[in-house]
Design an enzyme around this catalytic site. Structure first.
Site, mmCIF file in Angstrom:
data_model
loop_
_atom_site.group_PDB
_atom_site.id
_atom_site.type_symbol
_atom_site.label_atom_id
_atom_site.label_comp_id
_atom_site.label_asym_id
_atom_site.label_seq_id
_atom_site.Cartn_x
_atom_site.Cartn_y
_atom_site.Cartn_z
ATOM 1 N N ASP A 123 13.283 17.688 36.839
ATOM 2 C CA ASP A 123 14.989 17.144 37.453
ATOM 3 C C ASP A 123 15.738 18.446 37.458
ATOM 4 O OD1 ASP A 123 14.266 15.319 35.327
ATOM 5 O OD2 ASP A 123 14.221 15.846 33.980
ATOM 6 N N LYS A 181 22.826 14.709 32.983
ATOM 7 C CA LYS A 181 22.408 13.767 33.483
ATOM 8 C C LYS A 181 21.943 13.374 32.174
ATOM 9 C CE LYS A 181 17.662 13.777 32.254
ATOM 10 N NZ LYS A 181 17.202 13.360 31.717
HETATM 11 O O1 C5P Z 1 9.421 19.304 35.142
HETATM 12 P P1 C5P Z 1 9.749 20.038 33.527
HETATM 13 O O2 C5P Z 1 9.732 21.326 33.268
HETATM 14 O O3 C5P Z 1 11.575 19.990 33.542
HETATM 15 O O4 C5P Z 1 8.697 18.751 33.158
HETATM 16 C C1 C5P Z 1 8.704 19.350 31.765
HETATM 17 C C2 C5P Z 1 7.191 18.056 30.956
HETATM 18 O O5 C5P Z 1 7.821 16.833 30.995
HETATM 19 C C3 C5P Z 1 6.722 18.419 31.760
HETATM 20 O O6 C5P Z 1 5.005 19.985 31.827
HETATM 21 C C4 C5P Z 1 5.473 17.113 31.871
HETATM 22 O O7 C5P Z 1 4.531 17.183 30.763
HETATM 23 C C5 C5P Z 1 6.243 15.860 31.085
HETATM 24 N N1 C5P Z 1 6.664 15.469 32.589
HETATM 25 C C6 C5P Z 1 5.684 14.241 33.617
HETATM 26 N N2 C5P Z 1 6.389 13.771 34.557
HETATM 27 C C7 C5P Z 1 7.222 13.895 34.642
HETATM 28 C C8 C5P Z 1 8.431 14.480 34.411
HETATM 29 C C9 C5P Z 1 7.865 15.964 33.333
HETATM 30 O O8 C5P Z 1 5.144 13.235 32.172
HETATM 31 N N3 C5P Z 1 7.527 13.262 35.461
#
Ligand code: C5P
Length: 317
Positions: A147, A17
């Site tokens: 994501d 993406k």
């Molecule tokens: O959900 P994912 O593992 O992809 O997210 C990785 C990190 O990115 C989270 O632990 C957080 O620190 C940050 N993040 C965030 N806000 C979001 C998505 C991700 O702070 N909406």
């Protein structure tokens, strides 16, 4: 217990993406930030082949020059975690060996790891005959990462909450991109933390990530299918933080503008830079103009494309 698998192997593909708009709100108590984002799925893909096995394991190879050295093969691997989660929730007693073929830059801000998880969910769901369907797979996807639901759904969508609550957006044209992956990767949490730090240091409060003017401008450009309007509407609140951590990104954005890109931005948390072109031939010319300075890593991509789907299922016996 479910019956023995009918398939000898299933391959599923899920897209990368780019965020056309990424508004980052305040840090929440759960460690995430509220987002308002518009995702577009690109024709850069991760392919995951699931083979029946006693336990759970994963192997990873790179396609089109993607360096997979930094990809974990243990319990941190998102494809493996996706297969384990699906097995746990459906009561499947068999396992899977996953072969991941990565076409998306690793830690590049293009959701390559999330695409692995989405493709693994779809491949294992078909391999094991659990047939959960999109809504239930979407709930598992949201547990795996912010994501992952978008990589499952694909096309173009507005994401709210952590970016995992999706509403499709009407798009009337294909858009053409030139992608410039950086030499190394960036950790997503580190970029969000740098965004918070820069905001605190400047005394700027975090804005509300709401469906305001910036979203309306992106939606109008997509509805019109107009790359010039879209170029004017692209925005990423994480770009300043990504450029602060990787100063060479500012030079890449400037090189893209000088070579005639309609617009450019850091993709998600970076460090990949996405440059918007006016047409497929324009994207090819732009990529050719940038390769002498930026190298063979420069590549073209088109979106939107569909979400995770089965490519091939090989029957047993
Ligand atoms: O959900 P994912 O593992 O992809 O997210 C990785 C990190 O990115 C989270 O632990 C957080 O620190 C940050 N993040 C965030 N806000 C979001 C998505 C991700 O702070 N909406």
């Amino acid at each position: 217990m479910l019956s023995a698998p009918a398939q000898a192997a299933v391959t599923a593909r899920a897209p990368a993406k780019v965020n056309l708009l990424l508004e980052v709100g305040p840090l929440r108590e759960d460690g995430y930030h509220d987002l308002l984002t518009v995702f577009q799925a690109l024709d850069l893909a991760e392919d995951v082949t699931a083979h029946p096995a006693e336990g759970f394991s994963v192997e990873v190879e790179g396609a089109q020059g993607v360096d997979v050295a930094g990809v974990p093969l243990d319990g941190r691997n998102l494809a493996l975690r996706a297969a384990l989660l699906l097995a746990e929730r459906t009561g499947v007693r068999t396992g899977a060996h996953l072969r991941v073929r990565k076409g998306v830059p690793v830690a590049g801000g293009m959701a390559g790891g999330s695409a692995d998880a989405a493709a693994a969910l779809v491949a294992c769901d078909a391999l094991w005959g659990t047939h959960l369907g999109l809504p239930a797979l979407g709930e598992l996807a949201a547990e795996l990462g912010a994501d992952v639901p978008f990589c499952l759904h694909g096309r173009t969508a507005v994401g709210t909450g952590r970016g995992d609550r999706l509403v499709p957006v009407l798009t009337t044209a294909a858009f053409h991109w030139v992608l410039v992956p950086a030499g190394g990767g960036l950790s997503t949490p580190a970029v969000f933390a740098e965004c918070d730090r820069l905001r605190a240091a400047s005394g700027r409060p975090a804005p509300a990530a709401d469906a305001g003017e910036r979203l309306r401008a992106v939606e109008a450009a997509l509805r019109a299918g107009d790359p010039h309007l879209l170029g004017a509407a692209l925005a990423n609140d994480l770009q300043e933080a990504a450029c602060s951590l990787v100063p060479e990104l500012a030079g890449t954005l400037a090189a893209g503008a000088a070579a005639g890109a309609l617009a450019g931005l850091v993709s998600g948390s970076g460090p990949t830079v996405a440059l918007l072109a006016g047409s497929a031939p324009h994207a090819r010319r732009l990529a050719a103009a940038l390769r002498p300075a930026l190298g063979e890593r420069v590549r073209t991509a088109t979106g939107p494309v569909p979400g995770a789907r089965v490519l091939e299922a090989v029957r047993a016996g």
